[in-house]
Design an enzyme around this catalytic site. Structure first.
Site, PDB file in Angstrom:
ATOM      1  N   ARG A  36      -0.233   4.409  -0.660  1.00 40.38           N
ATOM      2  CA  ARG A  36      -1.032   5.633  -0.630  1.00 40.38           C
ATOM      3  C   ARG A  36      -0.547   6.606   0.433  1.00 40.38           C
ATOM      4  O   ARG A  36       0.042   6.217   1.439  1.00 40.38           O
ATOM      5  CB  ARG A  36      -2.505   5.282  -0.379  1.00 40.38           C
TER       6      ARG A  36
ATOM      7  N   ASP B 193       0.865  -1.184   0.000  1.00 40.93           N
ATOM      8  CA  ASP B 193       0.000   0.000   0.000  1.00 40.93           C
ATOM      9  C   ASP B 193       0.897   1.228   0.000  1.00 40.93           C
ATOM     10  O   ASP B 193       1.596   1.489   0.985  1.00 40.93           O
ATOM     11  CB  ASP B 193      -0.918  -0.005   1.220  1.00 40.93           C
TER      12      ASP B 193
END
Length: 203
Positions: free
Chosen positions: A129, A127
């Site tokens: 983000r 991930d």
């Protein structure tokens, strides 16, 4: 340099009349969107907010490999029914790895690897983000307190670490189908998403 507000327009949708506001990073040109309803005046109570990362395959092409498209539509319905809310639509395709790498990871998933391992096999984070743009967008909309629509505990902690006052969580369990059962299982077992035993039971 932080992102900057650019413009706002009315946006009638099948889920009601929203306002759409665009924010841009002046250095990279990267654009993010706030889709809001019922915020003509500064809210005095917590506001429903979803942080939704762009998913071209799910949001635009109705892919069944994930639950992104159903989550986006369900959120618009929740906001319509509440009469107030915000979707921060972040241009972070594939949990931040970009569309090309996302499709490369899909190809590995087709071979039987889960979403986490597929990213790691490409030397990418599970991930990638970031959420530093969220306070700027919410401050522009004068949203001070948030009821966060999510199943992801990392989003809760990330927003709190950005100084956002998250006062509650609203679960969102929609979109299960035979093609994404393993994807949802991976989110629960390897990414600690907050699903319960009977979630999706009627899906």
């Amino acid at each position: 340099m932080p992102i900057e507000f650019v413009a706002t327009s009315k946006l009638p949708t099948e889920f009601g009349n929203f306002n759409i506001s665009v924010f841009q990073d002046p250095q990279t040109g990267e654009e993010h969107v706030a889709l809001s309803m019922g915020l003509e005046q500064a809210p005095t109570t917590p506001v429903l907010v979803r942080i939704h990362s762009e998913c071209l395959t799910g949001d635009a092409f109705s892919s069944l490999k994930c639950d992104c498209g159903p989550q986006l539509k369900a959120t618009q319905k929740l906001i319509r029914d509440a009469g107030q809310g915000v979707i921060l639509y972040l241009r972070q395709e594939g949990r931040g790895i970009g569309l090309t790498n996302k499709i490369r990871a899909y190809a590995l998933q087709d071979q039987g690897h889960d979403t986490v391992d597929a990213n790691l096999m490409l030397d990418l984070p599970a991930d990638a983000r970031r959420y530093d743009m969220c306070p700027i967008m919410l401050n522009h909309l004068q949203v001070k307190q948030v009821q966060l629509i999510t199943n992801n505990p990392l989003k809760l902690e990330a927003l709190k670490s950005q100084g956002i006052d998250v006062v509650g969580r609203v679960p969102l369990t929609v979109g299960k189908n035979p093609f994404n059962e393993d994807y949802l299982k991976t989110k629960k077992e390897r990414m600690d998403h907050l699903y319960q035993k009977d979630d999706f039971k009627q899906a």
